[in-house]
Structures are given as C-alpha cells and as structure tokens.
Design a protein around this motif. Structure first.
Motif, short mmCIF file in Angstrom:
data_model
loop_
_atom_site.label_atom_id
_atom_site.label_comp_id
_atom_site.label_asym_id
_atom_site.label_seq_id
_atom_site.Cartn_x
_atom_site.Cartn_y
_atom_site.Cartn_z
N THR A 14 -18.12 6.16 10.44
CA THR A 14 -17.45 4.91 10.16
C THR A 14 -17.87 3.94 11.26
OG1 THR A 14 -15.59 6.27 9.44
CG2 THR A 14 -15.18 3.92 9.62
N TYR A 19 0.86 -1.19 0.00
CA TYR A 19 0.00 0.00 0.00
C TYR A 19 0.89 1.23 0.00
CZ TYR A 19 -4.68 2.09 0.73
OH TYR A 19 -5.87 2.75 0.59
N GLY A 54 -11.99 5.06 -2.06
CA GLY A 54 -12.88 5.36 -0.95
C GLY A 54 -13.22 6.84 -0.85
N ALA A 55 -12.20 7.67 -0.88
CA ALA A 55 -12.43 9.10 -0.75
C ALA A 55 -13.31 9.62 -1.89
CB ALA A 55 -11.11 9.86 -0.72
N HIS A 64 -20.16 3.94 1.10
CA HIS A 64 -19.17 3.54 0.10
C HIS A 64 -18.43 2.34 0.65
CE1 HIS A 64 -15.70 5.48 2.29
NE2 HIS A 64 -15.06 4.45 1.75
N CYS A 76 -6.73 10.15 -1.25
CA CYS A 76 -5.91 9.34 -0.35
C CYS A 76 -5.31 8.24 -1.23
CB CYS A 76 -6.81 8.80 0.76
SG CYS A 76 -6.00 7.77 1.97
N SER A 77 -6.00 7.12 -1.43
CA SER A 77 -5.53 6.14 -2.41
C SER A 77 -5.55 6.80 -3.78
CB SER A 77 -6.46 4.93 -2.45
OG SER A 77 -6.38 4.23 -1.23
N HIS A 134 -11.61 9.42 9.72
CA HIS A 134 -10.48 9.47 8.80
C HIS A 134 -10.45 10.84 8.13
CE1 HIS A 134 -8.12 8.22 5.16
NE2 HIS A 134 -7.52 7.46 6.07
#
Ligand code: PLP
Lengths: 443, 477
Positions: free
Chosen positions: B207, A99, B130-131, B258, A327-328, B163
């Motif tokens: 979350t 990651y 995700g974001a 999500h 982020c990712s 987050h």
C-alpha cells in the motif's frame, strides 16, 4: 472543481504556509515522492465538466440502452415490483453515506437494521444464523464452499443444474485455495442422485445445489441432503429468496448452509449490480460464517443495543488465517432487502411468489400452444426451459419479440430457451409474446 | 428503540401488488410449512421505523468523519440521480450487446480513465470491493506464474503494516504470506525485503502511501528488488486519493493495482457497501482478467471473454450502478481536478496534523500524505486513558472518531484522514475539539473512560455479545 474542494486558493496558500510548504510541489517533494517519478503533463482523461454537462453525457449514455417494456428473462437477475418506500428509505443520507458501523454509539440505527436483516434472512431460509451479507449470490456460494472445506475434505461438488455463472465463480475461488471442483451431472432438469452417490467420497466437503435450479425446476433437496449427509459432507442450497416464501425452506430440507442472490428483494436489474449475497447457516457453523455479523448486547446502563460481533473470525483480526478476506460488503443492498421485506410483509411476499408461479405456468402453456416444446416435466417456480425447432428459430423469435419491445428467454443452445415470468408480467403481455412466437413458428 | 418485529401487528399490511391469478391450479412443489415471521406493518410505520434508525446513524453529511483509510469524502448528490436513471437501472445484465451500448460505453470510459490514472494498460470492473480486487489481482499473479510453469512461486510478501485484507486475500489465492517488517520510519525494511525475496516469491503486496500515511521513498528500489527476484508487484490502491494525478502505480513499477471507487472516487459507502474494486494491470497480465472485456468491433461495443481469463470473481460485470457514480465524479473533476483533489487531500491532512502535533504525538515525524497516525501509548501509560477513550470522547464533540488500533504496528493508534472535501474552518474546529478532549482526559482520566456522555447508548458490552451471540430476534414459540 470548487463543488467538492471547498478551500479557496487563498486559504490553500495560508494552509501551505502554516505547514511550512512553499507550494504543493514542495509539499509532495518533502513527503518523499521522487521528482523523476512525478507524472509529467496532464492525465489523458476528459477535462472537468459542470454538473449540467456531466448529466448530459450520462443521460445520453443511458438513452442508448434498451429498457424493455416486458422482460421474460431471468437467469440470475429478475425484474420485480419495487415499492416506492424502498427507495425513499434507502436514499436517506445517513444509511447511504455512513461506513461500516465500527462506532456503535453513533451507529445504532445501522446496526439494528442489520440485526433485523439477519433475522429476516433466518426467517426466509429457516436457518439459525445469518451474516450481514456478501458481494452477490455467486460469491455467497463460493464462501459457503470454503466454510465446509477442511484439510481432509477438499473436494467441492456442484450440481450441473446450478447457474453456470455460479459454477465459474466457485471454480475461480477453488483455483485460489487449491480445492477440487467436480460437477454432478444433471438429469431431466435436476441433479442426478445416482451420479451423486457415485461421486461422494471421504474427501467431499459439500454439494452445491440451487433451488429452484438454473432450469427453474424444483430439486428434491430433502433427499439430496440425506444422501450428502450419509457420506459426512454438507449441503449448500442457493435459493431464490422470493421462492422461499412458498417453497420448502433449506432449514426444512436439512441444508447446512443456505445462500442466494438477494437482488429480487428490492434491487433493480442495474446491468448486474450492486446486488446482495445472503448467507445463513445452521447453529454449529455460525463461527465459520464470513464477514460482518451484528449481535445484541447491553450497554453500561443495561440498555439493549447492537454491535459488530464475533470479529475474531475476520480479516482485521485473523489476517491470513481468516476464513474470508471480505471487508466492505453490500450493506445498503442488505438494507434494501430488509426494507422490501418489511414493506411487503409475509402476505405481500407470498402474493409475489404465487404471482410468479402462476404467471410462469400461464406463459409456459401459451408458449407451448404457440409451438415451443416443453423440455422438463418437473415442478418449477418461475423459470422453465422450452425448445424451438432449431437455434435459428430461437433467434428469430428473440428478434421478433425485440421488435415488440419484449425481452424473450435466454438462449441455452440447441434451440433451448430459458424463460421467466414474475408478478410484473400481465396476461396481455404474455398473450402478445405468445402470439409473436406463434407467428414466427408458423409453417 | 423498538425492533421492527416488535412493532408488527397481526393482520396489518400493505397492498403493493394484485392478487395472483392462480387459474384452476395450485403449486405442485413441496410447500414451505414453517411460518414466515416478517413484520406486518402499514407503510407509515415502516417509514417511521427507518426514520428513527436513520436518526441514530451518523453519515458523512452529519459532520466531520475523519475515519482513516476509508476516505470519507463528500458523495456528490448528482451521482445518485444519474445512477437512478431508468436507462441504467432497468437494464438486464443478460441483454444483447446492441441493447446495452450505453452501459458498455460507461464501463469503457471508466476503464480508460482508471487505466490512465493508475498507469495501467487494462482494467476490469468486476470486483465488488477492495478486498475482492486484491483477490482478483493475486489470481492474475498466480495465473501468470502457472502459465510459465513457475509453480514454485508460492509466497506473497506483505509488510506488517498492511491492512488485514492483504494477507487474507493472499491466503484465499492459495499463497503463503511472508510478513516483511517495517523500519523505524514506518516504511518497508529494504534489508528484510531483500532477504525474503527469492525463487519462491510470487509477488509483493504494497500500500503506497502506506497505512501510516507515508509515501515510501524507496518505492523504486522495492519494486526493483521484487522484480529481480522474479516476482510481481501488487499495489493496494486504497490510498490512491493522496497521489492520483501526481504519481501512478504503473510508473512506480507495479504490475497490478486495485482502486476503491467507494473511497477515491466518491461513491457512497452505504453503511459498509456496496463498493467497487476495479483492478488494473499491465498488458502482459490483461489476458487473465476475469469476466468479459468491453471491446470495439465494427463501430459497436461488444463483450468478449479472454480465453486465459481466471474465470469470474462474481456474477455479471460488476457493481455497475456504483461505476456510474464514480464516472460522474471523474467527469466532473476531470483531468484538472484529479491532481488538485489529491493535493488538497494531502494539504488538509498536513494542516490538521500541524494543528494537533504539539499535543498528540505522531507515530512518525514526517510530512504525511492524505492521513496521519497518532499514538496515545504515552497517554495510556501516564493516565490509563486509551485511544478508544479519546475516540469515544470525540463523539461528544460531534466528530466521528478516527480509525482506531490500525495499523497494528502502532500502539494505541488513531488514524485521521480528513479528505479534501473539508473546509479549513472544519479542520480548525476539529483540532480545537481534539485538543479539548485531550485536556479533559488528562484532568479527569476516570471520566474519560465513560465517554461518550451524549449518546443514547454508551459502551456496549462486546465481550458479552461475542460470548453468547444473539444474532437474530427471538419470536418465541
Ligand atoms: C489499506 C486498505 N486496503 C484494503 C481495504 C479493503 O477494501 P474493501 O473494504 O473495499 O474491501 C481497505 C479498506 O478499508 C484498506 O483500508
């Protein structure tokens, strides 16, 4: 099931017991999940399959797709030659499964590969600084717009010669932030400079253009940059990365931000993704770049090494004040681009670009001889618009080509079709396509 | 290690494509004048260079990788093969519907499975991570309020344990972020939530299990409070691995969710991406979903755009090849495997926590879900050894460190998420290493500051990197 959950039932029982749970249900109850909220019964999804069964199912699905022998369609996704070395390198387990390189000591390989990628993007675009990439070309444009906006300058101008898919994404992001988007009309296949002058004002943050643009034509980016800068706004150029090997770079044109869709750099068509948004900026805007950036530094022994840097820009530090939420990202696609560029080298990339150019020009002449009308007269790279006598004929052409295993140009309405050629299209296939067009248009 | 540019030799190169057939003409566009400094290497050099880089990169198969909040489970080998099928890779996204039936079938089945697992009515696969999914989901919430003339709903409530992408996404969607404090158990402070929820509330982002690894026991009250105030509830599904097949966000009162295919559904993280962040929602929001939807018409699958859609959040339909991998995983574990996967993820976390408990103080003393957070505040005060020092020392034991300094509400935090794909003996070995590291740190705190000792480079100077950034190679004049 056992394939990915290794612990045997006996081991699971031992572990439950060690933790003081009577059962899995007890474990979840003690973790505070209200019993009445628990899912009753089974999920309505397929039952577990062995690897052989799953493979059969997905292979069957793959066979239902058409993979054309010849593709003359681009419009944001391009079929290029991908040297075998690209897949070989990017398939390495370490690159594939790691990651984000938070732990520099065990991620030097990944970090260095990103540093090299950033360097290559700077080289391609002629810009000072690159990030590690974003989701795709369209989100790169949207993020670029956000880099230019401030309290005073809230308006984003987008050229009407930009891919409508990009415009749609820019509009979505702008609706989020409450920014205004206006489209500068296109004239004869490129951004209309007179219309642009009339639309620029003290509230304009930036102009987005595409090079070559959606219609394949060259934009006079240098002149547009001057016009935009005269009003204090910035120029964002969304570029085809293969074309950058031979066309004037955003840096040379005076662009403030260069972005683009990185897919042509070694990524397969893949029905739309994963792709790569590359982003580069002039020096002054480095700290407004979104996402990961890798920097060089030294370790406690003075050795050269690499780390994620300028993190104070990012969401995990700045939270709601961050310039972007990313982020990712698309790291493995960035690696793909880097390996592709290293494998092709400057000469290979130049040959690819010139082949695209030469083949597209050959195809355009052939299609013109076959009875399609050229629409624009500007210099173009590897895409161009042709007009069929009517929408019906355009559809007939596509159908006839389809029968010969050829994917023809993209319909743009009114019988207009956006065609594309790359190094993958040889003369034979172009001649054949033209013959079919001729046959359809035969009076 | 040499940079690839330092291996380049003028005139070396490869021959992958034929010379262009330029005919009699030359390009008429304005040419590039700047030299193009790309590496000039033979193929074997390229391969060796990257083999060397791979050797200094730690992947999941290299050993235990308990990076909390990231679900670093094993990535099935089979999924790679299937995503590489030419029938998927060779498909242009702008081909006609009739020629992409297989892709649409994959997407439709994935959407159905995800809708069922999350308890939602509709799913879009367009978001790339995700974001990106968070932004998409918040845009649905925004579009819904706007469509009802509720333009005064400008605030999104976000717990302080969230987050960083949550508040950042809310800001991108044009909302004001209201931080909701956590209570002493690490869960949402109901009183604070009640006080914050009101006419200006657009929604809540939560979350659950939360970022300290706990299932919020007041979840039903939380979603009720927000709904009663007229807001909608957004579920950050980053931690779905703990509860899939056990409880569903849709049944907990959430309207939008999500999921991260690159976490819960075993698609590889790629060194940072590509991921995929599908968004699910309840029926009343489905008309706002971005991009096109896969529908069935006259026995065939078609792509259709809803007229109220929030536009597009990226080009085309999403990270399709990632979706293929996730579907391969879902079909392989199936309806039996989904809850079993979650249960074993939670069990593995509790087992590791149980093995560490005596030595490592837990931030919250409770049964955890798929991950748990330790706090080394005491150790830091006593010995000066920080969470970072412990993390670095774990590297010398072949363990990828847990997530450090997250969530922000826990000081000197280390967050460990073992995942269900680890064996009992891996967890026991890891626990021994954790304990040894702690013991070493207590007996020689000075040495702890210098870990790791076994890697080629150690403790890079991050301040120097950020102060005068060098972010590309200098080719000189
Ligand atoms: C709790 C939580 N929410 C959201 C995200 C963002 O997901 P992504 O990195 O895919 O954008 C993460 C990722 O690390 C996370 O842990």
């Amino acid at each position: 099931m056992g394939t990915y959950v290794p612990n045997t039932e006996k081991e699971q029982r031992e572990m439950l017991e060690a933790c003081g749970f009577q059962s899995f249900d007890d474990m979840y109850a003690r973790a505070g999940i209200p019993g009445e909220m628990r899912l009753k019964g089974d999920l309505a999804i397929p039952s577990a399959g062995t690897e052989m069964e799953v493979r059969r199912t997905l292979e069957k699905a793959a066979r239902k797709n058409r993979v054309y022998a010849s593709v003359f369609r681009g419009a944001g996704a391009y079929r290029h030659y991908i040297p075998s070395i690209v897949g070989e390198v990017c398939g390495k387990e370490e690159f594939r499964t790691a990651y984000t390189p938070y732990q520099a000591e065990i991620s030097q390989g990944l970090l260095q590969s990103i540093f090299e990628y950033q360097t290559e993007i700077c080289e391609l675009t002629g810009m000072a600084a690159s990030n590690a990439g974003v989701y795709d070309g369209a989100t790169a444009v949207a993020e670029g717009c956000e880099m230019c906006r401030d309290k005073k300058r809230r308006k984003v101008l987008v050229s009407g010669a930009v891919d409508p898919k990009i415009v749609s994404v820019v509009r979505t992001y702008a609706f989020g932030r409450g920014a205004e988007v206006a489209v500068v009309p296109e004239k004869d296949g490129a951004t209309d400079p007179d219309a642009l002058r009339g639309m620029l004002d003290g509230e304009t943050a930036c102009l987005v253009i595409q090079q070559p643009n959606f219609f394949g034509c060259e934009e006079d980016a240098g002149a547009l940059a001057e016009t935009v800068h005269a009003s204090g706004a910035k120029l964002i150029m969304s570029c085809n990365p293969i074309a950058l090997a031979v066309m004037r770079t955003p840096g040379e044109c005076g662009a403030d931000i260069a972005v683009g869709e990185g897919q042509p750099l070694g990524m397969p068509l893949g029905f739309g993704g994963p792709y790569l948004g590359f982003m580069a900026a002039e020096e002054k805007m480095v700290r407004r770049l979104p996402g990961r950036i890798v920097g060089e530094t030294t370790d406690i022994n003075g050795q050269r090494c690499y780390v994620l840097t300028m993190q104070a820009r990012e969401q995990h530090i700045r939270r709601e004040k961050a310039g972007s939420n990313i982020c990712s990202n698309e790291a493995l696609c960035a690696l793909t681009a880097a390996v592709y560029l290293a494998a092709m080298g400057p000469e290979g990339l130049r040959k690819t670009a010139l082949s695209c150019w030469a083949n597209a020009h050959y195809l355009r002449e052939k299609l013109s001889e076959a009875g399609l009308e050229k629409v624009h007269s500007r210099p173009f790279f590897h895409e161009f618009v042709m007009r069929a006598p009517g929408e019906k004929q355009a559809r007939d052409i596509l159908r006839a080509l389809d029968g010969a295993d050829i994917l023809g140009g993209l319909l743009l309405g009114d019988g207009r079709m956006l065609w594309c050629a790359t190094e993958m299209n040889d003369r034979d296939s172009m001649d054949r396509a033209a013959d079919i067009v001729k046959e359809v248009l035969k009076p | 290690m040499k940079l690839i540019f330092e291996r380049s030799v003028l005139g070396r190169g490869t021959d992958y494509i034929p010379e262009p057939d330029m005919g009699m003409t030359a390009p008429d566009f304005k040419p590039r004048e700047r030299k193009l400094n790309l590496p000039q290497l033979s193929e074997v050099q390229v391969d060796r260079h990257y083999t060397e880089l791979a050797g200094e990169t730690r992947g999941v198969n290299g050993g235990f990788y308990p990076l909390g909040s990231c679900t670093m489970k094993y990535n099935p080998a089979m999924a790679e093969d299937l995503a590489a099928l030419p029938g998927f890779t060779g498909v242009h996204p702008l081909q006609g519907d009739e020629s992409v039936q297989g892709c649409l079938e994959v997407m439709r089945l994935t959407e159905k499975c995800l809708a069922e697992i999350t308890g939602m009515d509709a799913v879009t696969l367009q978001p790339a991570a995700g974001a990106h999914g968070e932004f998409t989901g918040l845009m649905l919430i925004k579009a819904w309020h706007v469509s009802r003339g509720q333009t005064g709903r400008t605030k999104i409530l976000v717990p302080d344990s969230a987050h960083g992408t949550n508040p950042a996404s809310a800001a991108m969607a044009g909302f004001e972020v209201v931080n909701i404090p956590s209570d002493e158990n690490g869960c949402v402070d109901l009183q604070a939530l009640r006080a914050a929820a009101g006419d200006d509330t657009a929604g809540l982002m939560l979350t659950n299990p939360n970022t300290v690894g706990l299932f919020d026991p007041n979840i039903a009250d939380i979603t009720r409070i927000v709904h009663e105030a007229g807001g909608l509830c957004y579920y950050d599904g980053a931690n779905l691995n703990a509860v899939m097949g056990i409880v569903r966000p849709g049944d907990m009162g959430f309207d939008v969710v999500h999921v991260n295919l690159h976490k819960t559904f075993a698609t590889p993280h790629g060194g940072g991406g590509p991921g995929s962040g599908p968004v699910g929602c309840k029926k009343f929001l489905s008309g706002f979903l971005p991009g096109w939807r896969v529908n069935e018409k006259d026995g065939a699958l078609v792509r259709e755009e809803a007229k109220d859609r929030v536009g597009d959040v990226r080009s085309f339909g999403g990270n399709f090849l990632v979706v293929v991998k996730a579907l391969a995983y879902i079909l392989s574990i199936g309806r039996e495997g989904v809850p079993a996967t979650a249960a074993n993820a939670v069990l593995n976390a509790n087992y590791l926590m149980h093995l560490l408990k005596g030595a490592y103080p837990m931030a919250f003393d409770a049964v955890c879900m798929h991950e748990f957070v330790m706090t080394l505040e005491g150790l830091k005060e006593e010995t000066g050894v920080s969470a970072l020092d412990i993390a670095k020392a774990l590297i010398d034991h072949g363990i990828h460190p847990p997530t450090m300094y997250f969530p922000l509400i826990v000081h000197e935090a280390l967050m460990a998420e073992p995942t269900e794909t680890e064996t009992k003996e891996t967890l026991e070995d890891a626990a021994r290493a954790f304990l040894e590291v702690l013991q070493d740190a207590r007996s020689d705190p000075e040495k702890a500051h210098t870990a790791p000792l076994t890697t080629r480079i150690r403790r890079p100077d991050e301040v120097k990197a950020a102060r005068k950034p060098v972010i590309r190679y200098d080719f000189g004049a």
